[in-house]
Design a protein around this motif. Sequence first.
Motif, PDB file in Angstrom:
ATOM      1  N   VAL A  41       0.848  -1.200   0.000  1.00 54.55           N
ATOM      2  CA  VAL A  41       0.000   0.000   0.000  1.00 54.55           C
ATOM      3  C   VAL A  41       0.884   1.250   0.000  1.00 54.55           C
ATOM      4  O   VAL A  41       2.064   1.199   0.353  1.00 54.55           O
ATOM      5  N   ASP A  42       0.264   2.346  -0.378  1.00 58.90           N
ATOM      6  CA  ASP A  42       0.935   3.645  -0.360  1.00 58.90           C
ATOM      7  C   ASP A  42       0.004   4.594   0.398  1.00 58.90           C
ATOM      8  O   ASP A  42      -0.835   5.263  -0.214  1.00 58.90           O
ATOM      9  N   PRO A  43       0.123   4.615   1.740  1.00 56.99           N
ATOM     10  CA  PRO A  43      -0.857   5.382   2.525  1.00 56.99           C
ATOM     11  C   PRO A  43      -0.743   6.886   2.268  1.00 56.99           C
ATOM     12  O   PRO A  43       0.351   7.387   1.973  1.00 56.99           O
ATOM     13  N   PRO A  44      -1.863   7.628   2.414  1.00 56.49           N
ATOM     14  CA  PRO A  44      -1.824   9.085   2.259  1.00 56.49           C
ATOM     15  C   PRO A  44      -1.048   9.752   3.395  1.00 56.49           C
ATOM     16  O   PRO A  44      -0.768   9.122   4.424  1.00 56.49           O
ATOM     17  N   ALA A  45      -0.717  10.998   3.218  1.00 58.62           N
ATOM     18  CA  ALA A  45       0.193  11.699   4.134  1.00 58.62           C
ATOM     19  C   ALA A  45      -0.345  11.791   5.555  1.00 58.62           C
ATOM     20  O   ALA A  45       0.432  11.828   6.515  1.00 58.62           O
ATOM     21  N   HIS A  46      -1.673  11.822   5.737  1.00 58.43           N
ATOM     22  CA  HIS A  46      -2.208  11.967   7.098  1.00 58.43           C
ATOM     23  C   HIS A  46      -2.052  10.696   7.936  1.00 58.43           C
ATOM     24  O   HIS A  46      -2.306  10.709   9.133  1.00 58.43           O
ATOM     25  N   VAL A  47      -1.638   9.609   7.325  1.00 53.06           N
ATOM     26  CA  VAL A  47      -1.413   8.362   8.066  1.00 53.06           C
ATOM     27  C   VAL A  47      -0.016   8.414   8.677  1.00 53.06           C
ATOM     28  O   VAL A  47       0.983   8.150   8.013  1.00 53.06           O
ATOM     29  N   ALA A  48       0.049   8.783   9.977  1.00 55.91           N
ATOM     30  CA  ALA A  48       1.355   9.042  10.603  1.00 55.91           C
ATOM     31  C   ALA A  48       1.812   7.918  11.525  1.00 55.91           C
ATOM     32  O   ALA A  48       3.003   7.691  11.693  1.00 55.91           O
ATOM     33  N   THR A  49       0.856   7.217  12.154  1.00 55.77           N
ATOM     34  CA  THR A  49       1.219   6.182  13.132  1.00 55.77           C
ATOM     35  C   THR A  49       0.632   4.837  12.711  1.00 55.77           C
ATOM     36  O   THR A  49      -0.180   4.751  11.776  1.00 55.77           O
ATOM     37  N   VAL A  50       1.026   3.785  13.440  1.00 53.27           N
ATOM     38  CA  VAL A  50       0.459   2.462  13.176  1.00 53.27           C
ATOM     39  C   VAL A  50      -1.059   2.501  13.374  1.00 53.27           C
ATOM     40  O   VAL A  50      -1.812   1.932  12.580  1.00 53.27           O
ATOM     41  N   ALA A  51      -1.512   3.198  14.412  1.00 49.80           N
ATOM     42  CA  ALA A  51      -2.960   3.289  14.653  1.00 49.80           C
ATOM     43  C   ALA A  51      -3.669   3.988  13.491  1.00 49.80           C
ATOM     44  O   ALA A  51      -4.752   3.562  13.069  1.00 49.80           O
ATOM     45  N   ASP A  52      -3.051   5.036  12.962  1.00 47.14           N
ATOM     46  CA  ASP A  52      -3.619   5.715  11.780  1.00 47.14           C
ATOM     47  C   ASP A  52      -3.710   4.745  10.603  1.00 47.14           C
ATOM     48  O   ASP A  52      -4.686   4.728   9.853  1.00 47.14           O
ATOM     49  N   LEU A  53      -2.664   3.953  10.431  1.00 51.20           N
ATOM     50  CA  LEU A  53      -2.618   3.000   9.323  1.00 51.20           C
ATOM     51  C   LEU A  53      -3.749   1.978   9.459  1.00 51.20           C
ATOM     52  O   LEU A  53      -4.442   1.663   8.479  1.00 51.20           O
TER      53      LEU A  53
END
Lengths: 83, 145
Positions: A20-32
């Motif tokens: 995957v290529d997460p968007p910029a707002h995904v900063a932490t594992v929890a965000d992911l």
Amino acid sequence: MDLLYFAWVRESVGTGHEQVDPPAHVATVADLIAWLAGRSPGHAEALGEPARLRAAIDQRFVPLDTPLGAAREVAIFPPVTGG
Amino acid sequence: MIRVSVQPAPIDLATEIAGVEAHGAGGIATFTGSVRGDDGVTRLTLEHYPGMTEAALCGIAEDAFARWGLLAVTIVHRVGPMVPGDRIVFVGTAATHRAAALESCAFLIDRLKTDAPFWKKEERGTDIRWVAARESDTAAAGRWG
């Protein structure tokens, strides 16, 4: 980023590995985890309750609030039950 | 010497114990875990994280080696499908004296349960479920500081 899933997380998602290529707002594992939960009903089932999940970044256990930084491989799985 | 193996093959106790004994220690301690058959389990399957699991086992083996001044540590963990009575895990330690061998063996099996990525799936006939982690295992691992 390479994602690995194990045990019932793998079974619910339907695969043990995806890229995957997460968007910029995904900063932490929890965000992911929160972002991934929106990818499919299987992801939602596996990842909808983060309290049931554990994670590793580049093969080291980390708390879910850990920043992803330059992570190449993130694994998401239930608490371990070996021995 | 440290030996770590994560393997689908059955664990051969005689070979593993001989490997630990070969280092000339005065005390050898071993622990063997096997699949319990007393609660209806017909099959147990162990999943692991290739690469990370072996590294985690090497890490705890190195910790024990340094902390107790050991002469040898062996950790063998089986993965894949097993049936009641099969050996899941073997831990062997060798030290000059018994206290170090016994304590480090207990440390290794406690730590292995919380610090190495393995997951157990139990089958009771057609009932299949992943095993939940136990608080008592976390407490046992925590007593070593």
